[in-house]
Design an enzyme around this catalytic site. Structure first.
Site, PDB file in Angstrom:
ATOM      1  N   LYS A 113      -1.860  71.693  57.015  1.00 57.02           N
ATOM      2  CA  LYS A 113      -0.840  71.061  56.175  1.00 57.02           C
ATOM      3  C   LYS A 113      -0.891  71.576  54.750  1.00 57.02           C
ATOM      4  CE  LYS A 113       0.117  66.719  58.558  1.00 57.02           C
ATOM      5  NZ  LYS A 113       0.090  65.257  58.443  1.00 57.02           N
ATOM      6  N   LYS A 198       6.589  73.980  69.987  1.00 54.70           N
ATOM      7  CA  LYS A 198       6.694  72.553  70.321  1.00 54.70           C
ATOM      8  C   LYS A 198       7.986  71.956  69.796  1.00 54.70           C
ATOM      9  CE  LYS A 198       3.571  69.680  68.775  1.00 54.70           C
ATOM     10  NZ  LYS A 198       2.354  68.971  68.341  1.00 54.70           N
ATOM     11  N   LYS A 201      10.139  68.124  64.309  1.00 59.26           N
ATOM     12  CA  LYS A 201      11.107  67.993  63.226  1.00 59.26           C
ATOM     13  C   LYS A 201      10.875  69.030  62.141  1.00 59.26           C
ATOM     14  CE  LYS A 201      10.449  63.763  63.265  1.00 59.26           C
ATOM     15  NZ  LYS A 201      10.331  62.315  63.388  1.00 59.26           N
TER      16      LYS A 201
END
Ligand code: TRP
Length: 336
Positions: A113, A198, A201
């Site tokens: 992240k 995958k 969003k």
């Protein structure tokens, strides 16, 4: 004597739309687990603050996700909002002192992240770093036996056990239950626009199908699903076809699945037939969920109240744990 049910705990971040990857990959499993276990599910809004976010959207996203969870079959009594149980943050602080810096530094989710495109040139907060310690508090505060999560969370679960262990050693008592990950067979849902990744969003709108989305949009997205990626896959089924068959199976349309699989094996499969079957299966599911959601929205005020009340009930467990923890670690306690 009936045996006490084991406790299951899991949480989800409020990040807007619920897509079929979230639903088939996690939430559907949560719904099913309610039959067998004493389940507690949280919408973790404190966690949602750890990446750059829009302060105007967070509260709405939280309510929206709560309504969506109810619409797909989560029992309101099992639901809580993390910020309505502020003891999570307090236990998280206490756990900061039982968590090893070196171990937290090694968390791959943090590494991913903090270097992702979404955060590029932005701000990497201490909250993002500390995220897994708060997650440990989410789990241990309810003394959960099992935590149903995907493989990407197993490192966080390991850290949770380490924190519990260190805590237990330090206070000289097996106070915390060491929770186990509950790995259930969940389908691997791919993006229909790019089946090598995958459904998610973060990759953009075409990479996910909204469970509560418009019927025509669902149909269009399935119609335009990539079936051949151009690479030679030899005798193997292409990732796009695997993705479509997976959706069909996840959606419970076993009859269409077996018929179309026979067609595939006989080399007579028409892609349009497969796509239509997938689209109709998802649309039928979506229709029921949307009806449930309309009823919830029509009774919004009352439903919000129920969610607040259930958070208050669940908070009692958290408060009782925190009281004991403060006693054990040498902090002052007030009676309440
Ligand atoms: N980190 C989890 C995820 O990204 C969400 C989460 C927060 C969680 N707290 C939790 C999951 C506690 C299970 C238990 O999916």
């Amino acid at each position: 004597m009936t045996e006490k049910k084991k406790r299951v705990l899991s949480c989800i971040q409020p990040t807007g739309d619920m897509h079929f990857g979230n639903y088939f990959g996690a939430v559907k499993n949560w719904v099913d687990l309610q039959k067998e276990y004493d389940c507690t599910y949280g919408v973790v809004d404190y966690h949602a603050m750890t990446m750059p976010y829009d302060v105007k959207k967070l509260r709405n996203n939280t309510w929206e996700l709560l309504f969506n969870l109810l619409a797909v079959g989560i029992d309101v009594n099992n639901l809580f909002v993390q910020s309505l149980v502020p003891e999570h943050a307090e236990l998280g602080w206490i756990f900061n002192n039982f968590a090893s810096m070196g171990r937290v530094e090694n968390m791959t989710q943090y590494k991913d992240k903090s270097t992702s495109e979404n955060i590029k040139d932005k701000f990497i907060s201490v909250g993002l770093f500390d995220y897994p310690v708060l997650q440990a508090a989410d789990i241990l505060i309810y003394k959960a036996d099992f935590v149903p999560v995907g493989k990407d969370q197993s490192q966080h679960l390991e850290l949770t056990r380490e924190i519990a262990n260190r805590f237990n050693n330090q206070v000289g008592k097996e106070y915390f239950v060491l929770p186990d990950t509950l790995f259930t067979e969940t389908p691997n849902i791919r993006s229909t626009a790019d089946p090598t990744r995958k459904m998610s969003k973060s990759a953009g709108e075409k990479h996910y199908i909204n469970v509560f989305g418009d019927e025509d949009r669902i149909r269009k997205q399935i119609r335009s699903a990539v079936t051949d990626t151009g690479e030679k896959t030899g005798d193997e089924m292409s990732p796009g076809l695997v993705g479509l068959f997976t959706l069909l199976k996840a959606g419970g349309n076993m009859q269409a699945h077996s018929t179309l699989m026979e067609h595939y094996n006989a080399d007579v499969l028409k892609y349009v037939d497969l796509k239509d079957a997938v689209a109709e299966t998802l649309i039928a599911l979506s229709k029921t969920f949307k009806e449930n959601k309309s009823a919830i929205i029509a009774d919004k005020k009352n439903i919000k109240l129920q969610i607040k009340q259930s958070s208050e009930e669940i908070r009692k467990i958290a408060q009782s744990t925190l009281r004991e923890v403060k006693e054990l670690v040498g902090l002052l306690n007030v009676k309440f």
